[in-house]
Design an enzyme around this catalytic site. Sequence first.
Site, PDB file in Angstrom:
ATOM      1  N   CYS A   2     -35.245  14.169  -4.875  1.00 44.24           N
ATOM      2  CA  CYS A   2     -34.373  14.317  -6.033  1.00 44.24           C
ATOM      3  C   CYS A   2     -34.115  12.957  -6.672  1.00 44.24           C
ATOM      4  CB  CYS A   2     -33.023  14.952  -5.716  1.00 44.24           C
ATOM      5  SG  CYS A   2     -33.157  16.527  -4.887  1.00 44.24           S
ATOM      6  N   ARG A  27     -39.920  12.092  -7.990  1.00 46.68           N
ATOM      7  CA  ARG A  27     -39.097  12.343  -6.798  1.00 46.68           C
ATOM      8  C   ARG A  27     -38.827  13.826  -6.574  1.00 46.68           C
ATOM      9  NH1 ARG A  27     -36.358   7.630  -5.272  1.00 46.68           N
ATOM     10  NH2 ARG A  27     -34.844   8.876  -4.143  1.00 46.68           N
ATOM     11  N   TRP A  73     -35.852  18.246  -5.998  1.00 47.04           N
ATOM     12  CA  TRP A  73     -36.844  18.733  -5.031  1.00 47.04           C
ATOM     13  C   TRP A  73     -36.036  19.608  -4.075  1.00 47.04           C
ATOM     14  CZ3 TRP A  73     -37.722  18.232   0.321  1.00 47.04           C
ATOM     15  CH2 TRP A  73     -38.986  18.655   0.749  1.00 47.04           C
ATOM     16  N   ASN A  99     -28.425  13.796  -4.183  1.00 41.03           N
ATOM     17  CA  ASN A  99     -29.724  13.638  -3.531  1.00 41.03           C
ATOM     18  C   ASN A  99     -29.454  13.487  -2.039  1.00 41.03           C
ATOM     19  OD1 ASN A  99     -32.286  12.836  -2.710  1.00 41.03           O
ATOM     20  ND2 ASN A  99     -32.013  10.722  -3.379  1.00 41.03           N
ATOM     21  N   GLY A 100     -29.999  14.398  -1.219  1.00 45.72           N
ATOM     22  CA  GLY A 100     -29.748  14.318   0.225  1.00 45.72           C
ATOM     23  C   GLY A 100     -29.494  15.704   0.774  1.00 45.72           C
ATOM     24  N   GLU A 486     -57.189   9.983   5.534  1.00 50.06           N
ATOM     25  CA  GLU A 486     -56.613   9.698   4.208  1.00 50.06           C
ATOM     26  C   GLU A 486     -57.375  10.449   3.106  1.00 50.06           C
ATOM     27  OE1 GLU A 486     -53.988   8.625   3.124  1.00 50.06           O
ATOM     28  OE2 GLU A 486     -54.327   7.887   1.110  1.00 50.06           O
ATOM     29  N   LYS A 490     -55.612  13.148   0.655  1.00 48.06           N
ATOM     30  CA  LYS A 490     -55.648  13.021  -0.815  1.00 48.06           C
ATOM     31  C   LYS A 490     -56.119  14.326  -1.437  1.00 48.06           C
ATOM     32  CE  LYS A 490     -53.681  10.418  -1.345  1.00 48.06           C
ATOM     33  NZ  LYS A 490     -53.071   9.465  -0.482  1.00 48.06           N
ATOM     34  N   GLU A 493     -53.485  17.303  -0.968  1.00 44.89           N
ATOM     35  CA  GLU A 493     -52.199  17.250  -1.665  1.00 44.89           C
ATOM     36  C   GLU A 493     -52.327  17.416  -3.172  1.00 44.89           C
ATOM     37  OE1 GLU A 493     -49.810  13.690  -1.316  1.00 44.89           O
ATOM     38  OE2 GLU A 493     -51.576  12.442  -1.202  1.00 44.89           O
ATOM     39  N   HIS A 509     -66.272  18.944  19.444  1.00 50.63           N
ATOM     40  CA  HIS A 509     -65.326  19.580  20.366  1.00 50.63           C
ATOM     41  C   HIS A 509     -64.540  20.709  19.686  1.00 50.63           C
ATOM     42  CE1 HIS A 509     -66.231  16.579  23.367  1.00 50.63           C
ATOM     43  NE2 HIS A 509     -66.082  15.644  22.439  1.00 50.63           N
ATOM     44  N   LYS A 608     -42.459  12.186  -4.376  1.00 47.74           N
ATOM     45  CA  LYS A 608     -42.975  10.863  -4.024  1.00 47.74           C
ATOM     46  C   LYS A 608     -42.248  10.277  -2.830  1.00 47.74           C
ATOM     47  CE  LYS A 608     -45.437   7.164  -4.838  1.00 47.74           C
ATOM     48  NZ  LYS A 608     -46.835   7.277  -4.415  1.00 47.74           N
TER      49      LYS A 608
HETATM   50  O1  M6R Z   1     -42.926   5.947   0.711  1.00 42.15           O
HETATM   51  P1  M6R Z   1     -43.646   6.167   2.018  1.00 42.15           P
HETATM   52  O2  M6R Z   1     -44.875   5.325   2.138  1.00 42.15           O
HETATM   53  O3  M6R Z   1     -42.753   6.004   3.200  1.00 42.15           O
HETATM   54  O4  M6R Z   1     -44.105   7.670   1.970  1.00 42.15           O
HETATM   55  C1  M6R Z   1     -44.729   8.273   3.061  1.00 42.15           C
HETATM   56  C2  M6R Z   1     -45.377   9.583   2.691  1.00 42.15           C
HETATM   57  O5  M6R Z   1     -44.428  10.488   2.204  1.00 42.15           O
HETATM   58  C3  M6R Z   1     -46.453   9.387   1.611  1.00 42.15           C
HETATM   59  O6  M6R Z   1     -47.430   8.482   2.023  1.00 42.15           O
HETATM   60  C4  M6R Z   1     -47.137  10.745   1.297  1.00 42.15           C
HETATM   61  O7  M6R Z   1     -47.862  11.184   2.385  1.00 42.15           O
HETATM   62  C5  M6R Z   1     -48.017  10.606   0.055  1.00 42.15           C
HETATM   63  N1  M6R Z   1     -47.787  11.709  -0.818  1.00 42.15           N
HETATM   64  C6  M6R Z   1     -49.470  10.572   0.365  1.00 42.15           C
HETATM   65  O8  M6R Z   1     -50.245  10.443  -0.775  1.00 42.15           O
END
Ligand code: M6R
Length: 613
Positions: A2, A27, A73, A99-100, A486, A490, A493, A509, A608
């Site tokens: 948020c 956010r 969010w 936010n929280g 990674e 990517k 997501e 395996h 984010k």
């Molecule tokens: O701000 P941070 O690096 O702590 O965030 C960690 C994860 O939430 C962040 O890397 C998330 O996995 C991304 N959406 C990946 O692209």
Amino acid sequence: MCGIVGYVGDREAGEVLVKGLKRLEYRGYDSAGVAIMNGRMSIQKGKGKVVNLEKGIFANGLKGHIGIGHTRWATHGEPNDVNSHPHMSQSGNIAVVHNGIIENYTSLKKKLIERGRTFSSQTDTEIIAQLLEEIYTTSKDVTFEQAIQLTLKQIVGTYGLAIVNIEFPDKIFIARKGSPLLLGVGENEMFIASDASPIVEYTNKVVYLDDGEMAVVDKYSYEVKTIDDIALTKEVHELAISIDAIEKAGYPHFMLKEIFEQPRSIADCMRGRVNVKENTIQLGGIADVMEELVNAKRIVIAACGTSWHSGLVGEYLFEHLAKTPVEVEYASEFRYRDPLIGEGDVMLVISQSGETADTLAALREAKKRGAKVLGICNVVGSTISRETDAGVFTHAGPEIGVASTKAFTAQVVVLTMMALATGMKKGTISKKEAARYIKELSLIPDKVDQILKECDENIKKMASLFTYAPNFLYLGRSYNFPVALEGALKLKEISYIHAEGYPAAEMKHGPIALIDEMMPVVVIAATDHTNDKMISNIEEVRARKGRIISIMNSENSDVKDLSEFSISIPSTVDCFSPLLTVIPLQLLSYYIAVNRGCNVDQPRNLAKSVTVE
Ligand code: M6R
């Protein structure tokens, strides 16, 4: 999660709030809303993006010079109009954005209902507005500020809060515990935001609120105190980010801009730190704790998501270059298993945003148990960067796309510099080896640039062939195993395609059962010391008719011959390979997601910065 904004001054509040919320949409973007005061309290809110909110504000002619806003969010209650913030007290006099998470909201809500309060939403936030109003209106001689303090003392959980009350038409009340909040100090105007992006075009003077603090803000002044009512004098910081850094600069998406920024962001990360001529690495942020890092019994790395993947690369780097044992932990798991960590251990927390709640909790747990805690963060002034004992900023510039790209490469560069500096001090790498590594590291920005220039078109074409593949497998070995993870993250997501990353040898395996002529298998075959083994794994996939897409060094014709598609990249030393191999994977996921019509910068269900545990 948020985003919160607030404004008081002479401008049209609705315009400032909407602009700010658009900047904070990364956010959370389930719903958005504002409360604007102008003799009365006007609320505009609803499901969906800030652009819908903007239309509503315009259509309903919401005017005023003071207001608060929110982009959500969802945690408690589905994302619909009613659950959108701001939330109101029963009388409609008090509006709250939050936010929280309020953990004890069920019991508080039950008691409030028993005492006659009616709730309109399923959110935890509404109890703040209702409890606050109850305390304020029923307690004798309690000011509104004191009522806020009393309310916050009953609340268990986390909050960044902005509150307005029609009785105080020129004031915004804010408070923070666990969710970031800062105050922008302008000329006869004040701004409130979850991060600096909504503020930067108006002022570069900011005050960061710390946990347990609140403030009363009007257009001319602000007063900060603890929630126990102790007055505080806060330092005013100067923001270093520019407005250009948070615009798209002609790119269709922030993600693409951020991918293409990497030659510069990697160079910025090394600037003033890596000296090829003198064969040195200077990391000012950890200079005072270098002895502890060099003598560490072990390093525990804690992070989430992409930052966790860079931590895995860090494990390989530290063990190889500095011979320090490393464990990499999911920050979310760390504190729930009675971790064995204490004096002599160094914890390294990695976070782009510096606000991830799980990472912050791991940091605090390690500190409590006596470990030295160092940080690698991108956002200057973030909570994690302020709570660690020392740290190194990645200097990648603001990362707005929800999918992390340039932050990953910058984190890996910082880990590389840390591991090299530690190895050089420990004597685990010779001067001659160090010189070779440092020289090679300095060439990385140009090699990334070369990949972006030479591979972009090719990857775009390849993406169009695989746009509707339902599954993807990513395989890597050694330094490129984390890159496989990674690459898969990517893709899932932003394109919502199911993808898995695996150490290439683990495929046999289990996951090998998934392979048939429909399965694209991305093999990251760019580390020399595992090349032969990787070729065997490629043969295993081919034998089951899997479709091989390889990321390989230009001279590796063996891999090329075995692949249906190959992306060839410049070679480097094995331990820097992730900095190059990840680039084609970022582009591949980007183009597939665009072809599928997905919202690349704001993928569904994500945000984010994950500020809830
Ligand atoms: O701000 P941070 O690096 O702590 O965030 C960690 C994860 O939430 C962040 O890397 C998330 O996995 C991304 N959406 C990946 O692209």
